[in-house]
Design an enzyme around this catalytic site. Sequence first.
Site, mmCIF file in Angstrom:
data_model
loop_
_atom_site.group_PDB
_atom_site.id
_atom_site.type_symbol
_atom_site.label_atom_id
_atom_site.label_comp_id
_atom_site.label_asym_id
_atom_site.label_seq_id
_atom_site.Cartn_x
_atom_site.Cartn_y
_atom_site.Cartn_z
ATOM 1 N N ARG A 76 -1.929 -7.040 -13.326
ATOM 2 C CA ARG A 76 -2.496 -7.740 -12.015
ATOM 3 C C ARG A 76 -4.035 -8.080 -13.028
ATOM 4 O O ARG A 76 -5.045 -6.753 -12.515
ATOM 5 C CB ARG A 76 -2.911 -6.703 -10.883
ATOM 6 C CG ARG A 76 -1.800 -7.378 -10.401
ATOM 7 C CD ARG A 76 -1.227 -8.580 -9.779
ATOM 8 N NE ARG A 76 -0.049 -8.931 -9.246
ATOM 9 C CZ ARG A 76 0.759 -9.194 -9.857
ATOM 10 N NH1 ARG A 76 1.187 -9.978 -11.162
ATOM 11 N NH2 ARG A 76 2.422 -9.756 -9.119
ATOM 12 N N GLU A 83 -6.248 -3.101 -5.772
ATOM 13 C CA GLU A 83 -5.927 -4.882 -6.432
ATOM 14 C C GLU A 83 -7.134 -5.698 -6.536
ATOM 15 O O GLU A 83 -7.529 -6.548 -7.216
ATOM 16 C CB GLU A 83 -4.630 -5.270 -5.732
ATOM 17 C CG GLU A 83 -4.475 -6.464 -6.719
ATOM 18 C CD GLU A 83 -3.049 -7.235 -6.684
ATOM 19 O OE1 GLU A 83 -2.085 -6.211 -6.334
ATOM 20 O OE2 GLU A 83 -2.561 -8.544 -6.765
ATOM 21 N N SER A 123 -2.540 -8.180 -1.495
ATOM 22 C CA SER A 123 -2.447 -7.037 -1.521
ATOM 23 C C SER A 123 -3.718 -6.598 -1.938
ATOM 24 O O SER A 123 -4.298 -6.760 -2.781
ATOM 25 C CB SER A 123 -1.357 -6.821 -2.705
ATOM 26 O OG SER A 123 -0.418 -7.547 -2.254
HETATM 27 C C1 LIG Z 1 -2.020 -14.730 1.037
HETATM 28 C C2 LIG Z 1 -2.540 -13.563 -0.141
HETATM 29 C C3 LIG Z 1 -1.367 -14.024 -0.862
HETATM 30 C C4 LIG Z 1 -1.199 -13.746 -2.175
HETATM 31 N N1 LIG Z 1 -0.585 -13.473 -2.995
HETATM 32 C C5 LIG Z 1 -0.722 -12.912 -4.232
HETATM 33 C C6 LIG Z 1 0.490 -12.480 -5.214
HETATM 34 O O1 LIG Z 1 2.045 -12.940 -4.637
HETATM 35 N N2 LIG Z 1 0.029 -12.287 -6.550
HETATM 36 C C7 LIG Z 1 -0.378 -12.375 -7.023
HETATM 37 O O2 LIG Z 1 -0.807 -11.902 -8.118
HETATM 38 N N3 LIG Z 1 -1.807 -12.538 -6.184
HETATM 39 C C8 LIG Z 1 -2.161 -12.243 -5.048
HETATM 40 N N4 LIG Z 1 -3.005 -12.908 -3.983
HETATM 41 C C9 LIG Z 1 -4.907 -12.581 -4.688
HETATM 42 C C10 LIG Z 1 -5.196 -14.074 -5.523
HETATM 43 O O3 LIG Z 1 -4.955 -14.710 -4.332
HETATM 44 C C11 LIG Z 1 -4.818 -14.288 -6.539
HETATM 45 O O4 LIG Z 1 -5.139 -12.640 -7.332
HETATM 46 C C12 LIG Z 1 -5.550 -15.441 -7.536
HETATM 47 O O5 LIG Z 1 -4.709 -15.747 -8.322
HETATM 48 C C13 LIG Z 1 -7.085 -14.868 -7.458
HETATM 49 O O6 LIG Z 1 -7.904 -16.400 -7.706
HETATM 50 P P1 LIG Z 1 -8.557 -16.656 -7.364
HETATM 51 O O7 LIG Z 1 -9.375 -18.250 -8.186
HETATM 52 O O8 LIG Z 1 -8.721 -16.738 -5.671
HETATM 53 O O9 LIG Z 1 -9.633 -15.802 -7.971
HETATM 54 P P2 LIG Z 1 -10.784 -14.103 -7.648
HETATM 55 O O10 LIG Z 1 -10.665 -13.824 -5.964
HETATM 56 O O11 LIG Z 1 -12.266 -15.549 -7.313
HETATM 57 O O12 LIG Z 1 -11.402 -13.756 -8.712
HETATM 58 C C14 LIG Z 1 -10.474 -12.639 -9.082
HETATM 59 C C15 LIG Z 1 -10.963 -12.085 -10.407
HETATM 60 O O13 LIG Z 1 -11.101 -13.063 -11.392
HETATM 61 C C16 LIG Z 1 -12.605 -13.441 -12.335
HETATM 62 N N5 LIG Z 1 -12.600 -15.237 -12.643
HETATM 63 C C17 LIG Z 1 -11.945 -16.096 -11.262
HETATM 64 N N6 LIG Z 1 -12.301 -17.177 -12.198
HETATM 65 C C18 LIG Z 1 -12.507 -16.903 -13.340
HETATM 66 C C19 LIG Z 1 -12.581 -18.031 -14.314
HETATM 67 N N7 LIG Z 1 -12.575 -18.911 -14.459
HETATM 68 N N8 LIG Z 1 -13.489 -17.145 -15.589
HETATM 69 C C20 LIG Z 1 -13.158 -15.697 -16.093
HETATM 70 N N9 LIG Z 1 -12.622 -15.001 -15.181
HETATM 71 C C21 LIG Z 1 -12.215 -15.546 -13.260
HETATM 72 C C22 LIG Z 1 -13.142 -13.505 -10.758
HETATM 73 O O14 LIG Z 1 -14.731 -12.963 -11.717
HETATM 74 C C23 LIG Z 1 -12.749 -12.459 -10.618
HETATM 75 O O15 LIG Z 1 -12.493 -11.231 -11.255
HETATM 76 C C24 LIG Z 1 -2.777 -13.525 -2.957
HETATM 77 C C25 LIG Z 1 -4.221 -13.429 -1.926
HETATM 78 C C26 LIG Z 1 -3.943 -13.928 -0.785
HETATM 79 C C27 LIG Z 1 -4.737 -14.251 0.067
#
Ligand SMILES: Cc1cc2nc3c(=O)[nH]c(=O)nc-3n(C[C@H](O)[C@H](O)[C@H](O)COP(=O)(O)OP(=O)(O)OC[C@H]3O[C@@H](n4cnc5c(N)ncnc54)[C@H](O)[C@@H]3O)c2cc1C
Length: 309
Positions: free
Chosen positions: A183, A302, A232
């Site tokens: 992660r 996380e 998570s």
């Molecule tokens: C219901 C649910 C289930 C989930 N299941 C999983 C799972 O099974 N496995 C898992 O790993 N995660 C899971 N997640 C967590 C999440 O979906 C992942 O971590 C996802 O990849 C985050 O993507 P995001 O675009 O929403 O990032 P954000 O939450 O918007 O950002 C996360 C981080 O990435 C950085 N970031 C975002 N975009 C960029 C960019 N373009 N350049 C540089 N940095 C950037 C942000 O600054 C921040 O620090 C889950 C979340 C939910 C709500």
Amino acid sequence: MAATLPAALVEEIRARLGRRARAAEPLARHTSYRIGGPAELLVVPDSADDLADVLRAADAHAARVTLLGGGSNVLVGDGGIPGIVVKLGRGFGRVDWTETTDGASARAGAAVQLGRLARAAAERGLAGLEFAEGIPGTVGGALFMNAGAYGGDVARAVAVVEGLGRDGTPRRLAASSLAFGYRRTELPAGFVVTAVGFRLRRDDPVRVRGRMAEARARRLAAQPHGQPNGGSVFKNPAGDHAGRLIEAAGLKGARAGRARISERHANFIVNEGGARAADVKALMDVAQRVVWERSGVWLEPELRLVGTW
Ligand SMILES: Cc1cc2nc3c(=O)[nH]c(=O)nc-3n(C[C@H](O)[C@H](O)[C@H](O)COP(=O)(O)OP(=O)(O)OC[C@H]3O[C@@H](n4cnc5c(N)ncnc54)[C@H](O)[C@@H]3O)c2cc1C
């Protein structure tokens, strides 16, 4: 929120981006938790040129820049995020496919939804992203987090990462130069991912879709749905599961304000409607303390806590 951005910088960005630069934008609208105070200035660039201009201007004024993807792994403080919050717009939502001898490569813009990319790959009979079924958020966020599930993760499918440095300079990073971990990805400080090149292998579309259906079924059976959450909350400690430890500590169903540790899966904290970031944080603190007292394990978040508390 006290202003931290010089008026000249705000004007410069507004002149360039117009309505795609919004002061005091409530971030609860942009997070899966439906929680979060305002961004001092939310900017939604639609092109690499706009993004580079924003980064250059911010760098020149030493302004703080926070990236937001789909907001599905962040807990934004009730006090909001000072400085500039960048959320990549539709111009970063394209996927280009190139056939190779044994599969294909896909160049996906950082604003593409990871789940949509995985389904598009499955339709083409391309394997490597099945684990992503049901993971919300964008390709940029998934790369930053090295998102994964059920034994797969983004790191295994990435070939190259495109983006801009803190000062707006374009850079390409080979996957081999990124230290992916559980992660996490080691990107240069302030690096903004604009696109990711994935290497996918050819497989029988029926089998690819079957693996995705399996991932979907496992997720549906185990995780809460219907209430906003951020996935998570804690990373799994080596050889154990955060959910098991929190459940064993007797915390399933515990409440703080309008936030609750899910009855369905103890590593999820759900927003029962109107929860504040402070409520979620209070439950995280309790879970860390009680699990430490009972099991001697310090749970590491996380979820990324950002902004002002
Ligand atoms: C219901 C649910 C289930 C989930 N299941 C999983 C799972 O099974 N496995 C898992 O790993 N995660 C899971 N997640 C967590 C999440 O979906 C992942 O971590 C996802 O990849 C985050 O993507 P995001 O675009 O929403 O990032 P954000 O939450 O918007 O950002 C996360 C981080 O990435 C950085 N970031 C975002 N975009 C960029 C960019 N373009 N350049 C540089 N940095 C950037 C942000 O600054 C921040 O620090 C889950 C979340 C939910 C709500």
